[in-house]
Design a protein around this motif. Sequence first.
Motif, PDB file in Angstrom:
ATOM      1  N   VAL A  34       0.817  -1.214   0.000  1.00 54.08           N
ATOM      2  CA  VAL A  34       0.000   0.000   0.000  1.00 54.08           C
ATOM      3  C   VAL A  34       0.856   1.272   0.000  1.00 54.08           C
ATOM      4  CG1 VAL A  34      -1.884   1.215   1.167  1.00 54.08           C
ATOM      5  CG2 VAL A  34      -1.832  -1.280   1.188  1.00 54.08           C
ATOM      6  N   TRP A  35       1.943   1.277   0.782  1.00 53.04           N
ATOM      7  CA  TRP A  35       2.759   2.483   0.899  1.00 53.04           C
ATOM      8  C   TRP A  35       3.287   3.010  -0.434  1.00 53.04           C
ATOM      9  CZ3 TRP A  35       3.400   6.735   3.200  1.00 53.04           C
ATOM     10  CH2 TRP A  35       4.553   7.499   3.018  1.00 53.04           C
ATOM     11  N   PRO A  36       3.764   2.181  -1.351  1.00 55.26           N
ATOM     12  CA  PRO A  36       4.240   2.745  -2.622  1.00 55.26           C
ATOM     13  C   PRO A  36       3.169   3.575  -3.346  1.00 55.26           C
ATOM     14  CG  PRO A  36       5.012   0.500  -2.393  1.00 55.26           C
ATOM     15  CD  PRO A  36       4.023   0.736  -1.265  1.00 55.26           C
ATOM     16  N   ASP A  37       1.922   3.136  -3.310  1.00 54.15           N
ATOM     17  CA  ASP A  37       0.838   3.897  -3.942  1.00 54.15           C
ATOM     18  C   ASP A  37       0.547   5.185  -3.176  1.00 54.15           C
ATOM     19  OD1 ASP A  37       0.550   1.988  -5.948  1.00 54.15           O
ATOM     20  OD2 ASP A  37      -1.040   0.917  -4.879  1.00 54.15           O
ATOM     21  N   ILE A  38       0.527   5.110  -1.846  1.00 51.64           N
ATOM     22  CA  ILE A  38       0.298   6.305  -1.036  1.00 51.64           C
ATOM     23  C   ILE A  38       1.393   7.326  -1.323  1.00 51.64           C
ATOM     24  CG2 ILE A  38       0.284   7.234   1.323  1.00 51.64           C
ATOM     25  CD1 ILE A  38      -0.973   4.523   2.191  1.00 51.64           C
ATOM     26  N   LYS A  39       2.633   6.881  -1.296  1.00 55.42           N
ATOM     27  CA  LYS A  39       3.770   7.777  -1.526  1.00 55.42           C
ATOM     28  C   LYS A  39       3.680   8.440  -2.899  1.00 55.42           C
ATOM     29  CE  LYS A  39       8.806   7.908  -1.419  1.00 55.42           C
ATOM     30  NZ  LYS A  39      10.027   7.118  -1.231  1.00 55.42           N
ATOM     31  N   ALA A  40       3.322   7.665  -3.914  1.00 54.97           N
ATOM     32  CA  ALA A  40       3.208   8.210  -5.273  1.00 54.97           C
ATOM     33  C   ALA A  40       2.106   9.261  -5.358  1.00 54.97           C
ATOM     34  CB  ALA A  40       2.954   7.080  -6.273  1.00 54.97           C
ATOM     35  N   ILE A  61      -1.820   4.377   6.401  1.00 62.62           N
ATOM     36  CA  ILE A  61      -0.915   5.528   6.433  1.00 62.62           C
ATOM     37  C   ILE A  61      -0.206   5.487   7.788  1.00 62.62           C
ATOM     38  CG2 ILE A  61      -0.719   8.024   6.282  1.00 62.62           C
ATOM     39  CD1 ILE A  61      -3.412   7.987   4.753  1.00 62.62           C
ATOM     40  N   LEU A  62       1.048   5.088   7.765  1.00 56.57           N
ATOM     41  CA  LEU A  62       1.802   4.863   8.992  1.00 56.57           C
ATOM     42  C   LEU A  62       2.659   6.074   9.336  1.00 56.57           C
ATOM     43  CD1 LEU A  62       2.918   1.199   8.244  1.00 56.57           C
ATOM     44  CD2 LEU A  62       0.980   1.956   9.646  1.00 56.57           C
ATOM     45  N   PRO A  63       2.644   6.500  10.609  1.00 56.26           N
ATOM     46  CA  PRO A  63       3.412   7.691  11.009  1.00 56.26           C
ATOM     47  C   PRO A  63       4.886   7.605  10.640  1.00 56.26           C
ATOM     48  CG  PRO A  63       1.993   6.988  12.803  1.00 56.26           C
ATOM     49  CD  PRO A  63       1.904   5.935  11.734  1.00 56.26           C
ATOM     50  N   GLU A  64       5.498   6.452  10.832  1.00 56.67           N
ATOM     51  CA  GLU A  64       6.935   6.327  10.555  1.00 56.67           C
ATOM     52  C   GLU A  64       7.259   6.402   9.071  1.00 56.67           C
ATOM     53  OE1 GLU A  64       5.293   2.150  11.370  1.00 56.67           O
ATOM     54  OE2 GLU A  64       5.057   4.145  12.218  1.00 56.67           O
ATOM     55  N   ALA A  75       1.133  17.842   5.538  1.00 56.13           N
ATOM     56  CA  ALA A  75       1.012  17.725   6.990  1.00 56.13           C
ATOM     57  C   ALA A  75       0.140  16.522   7.308  1.00 56.13           C
ATOM     58  CB  ALA A  75       0.392  18.990   7.586  1.00 56.13           C
ATOM     59  N   ALA A  76       0.318  15.983   8.491  1.00 54.60           N
ATOM     60  CA  ALA A  76      -0.490  14.842   8.920  1.00 54.60           C
ATOM     61  C   ALA A  76      -1.142  15.158  10.252  1.00 54.60           C
ATOM     62  CB  ALA A  76       0.379  13.591   9.052  1.00 54.60           C
ATOM     63  N   VAL A  77      -2.393  14.817  10.363  1.00 57.86           N
ATOM     64  CA  VAL A  77      -3.118  14.857  11.630  1.00 57.86           C
ATOM     65  C   VAL A  77      -3.666  13.458  11.827  1.00 57.86           C
ATOM     66  CG1 VAL A  77      -5.067  15.787  12.923  1.00 57.86           C
ATOM     67  CG2 VAL A  77      -3.783  17.283  11.378  1.00 57.86           C
ATOM     68  N   TRP A  78      -3.297  12.833  12.929  1.00 53.23           N
ATOM     69  CA  TRP A  78      -3.724  11.471  13.210  1.00 53.23           C
ATOM     70  C   TRP A  78      -4.970  11.523  14.065  1.00 53.23           C
ATOM     71  CZ3 TRP A  78      -1.132   8.565  10.070  1.00 53.23           C
ATOM     72  CH2 TRP A  78       0.126   9.000   9.645  1.00 53.23           C
ATOM     73  N   LEU A 160      -1.505  20.888   2.555  1.00 55.41           N
ATOM     74  CA  LEU A 160      -2.111  19.608   2.198  1.00 55.41           C
ATOM     75  C   LEU A 160      -2.191  18.763   3.455  1.00 55.41           C
ATOM     76  CD1 LEU A 160      -2.636  17.783  -0.444  1.00 55.41           C
ATOM     77  CD2 LEU A 160      -0.264  17.134  -0.166  1.00 55.41           C
ATOM     78  N   THR A 161      -3.281  18.066   3.677  1.00 56.74           N
ATOM     79  CA  THR A 161      -3.467  17.348   4.927  1.00 56.74           C
ATOM     80  C   THR A 161      -3.709  15.874   4.681  1.00 56.74           C
ATOM     81  OG1 THR A 161      -4.496  19.317   5.841  1.00 56.74           O
ATOM     82  CG2 THR A 161      -4.868  17.253   7.012  1.00 56.74           C
ATOM     83  N   LEU A 162      -3.002  15.054   5.433  1.00 57.62           N
ATOM     84  CA  LEU A 162      -3.234  13.612   5.442  1.00 57.62           C
ATOM     85  C   LEU A 162      -3.868  13.272   6.765  1.00 57.62           C
ATOM     86  CD1 LEU A 162       0.237  12.451   4.161  1.00 57.62           C
ATOM     87  CD2 LEU A 162      -1.846  12.663   2.837  1.00 57.62           C
TER      88      LEU A 162
END
Length: 169
Positions: A34-40, A61-64, A75-78, A160-162
């Motif tokens: 999943v991460w490669p698609d999220i990153k792209a 979507i993992l914090p690390e 930016a990320a808000v968990w 931009l917010t994740l």
Amino acid sequence: MKPEALPDHVAEHYLSLSVDELYTDVIRHYRENVWPDIKAIVTSHATDLSADRLVMEGSAILPELIVTLDFDNVAAVWLVADNELFEQRIYRASQYETKSPREKTMVDKFLGRTRLYNRRMMDAINRLGQLSMVVDDASTLDELTGRCQALLKSNNRNTLTLENHDGLD
């Protein structure tokens, strides 16, 4: 509404693995598949300034991994919840009280994996100094949106917010 029956291979997966193995397997899946698609997607939106803003959510979507992205406009808000809320929602959605002992075992393992994921995600958020906001069962989309915007502004992030809400829809 009756929950859909699980495919046999999914049922066997939950019945044959321990909670720790279930957690390890889902994290591996998130990282490798999943991460490669999220990153792209994030990279595309962050580098194309003509692109619309993006709000992304999901337990994958993992914090690390998010902290490895180096974009000033991301930016990320968990969105986080306590284990009691997860338990209530999982038991309610699965109609736990109507389940057979075998089905209850699967639900209990899913809940166990959820609790472990929640604890480790919270540890990562705290360790990495990420922004987070507690949600509860009464939170509405409008309320959450407003609180996220206020949190980002108070931390000088108008970007931009994740969002990660771990299935709290």
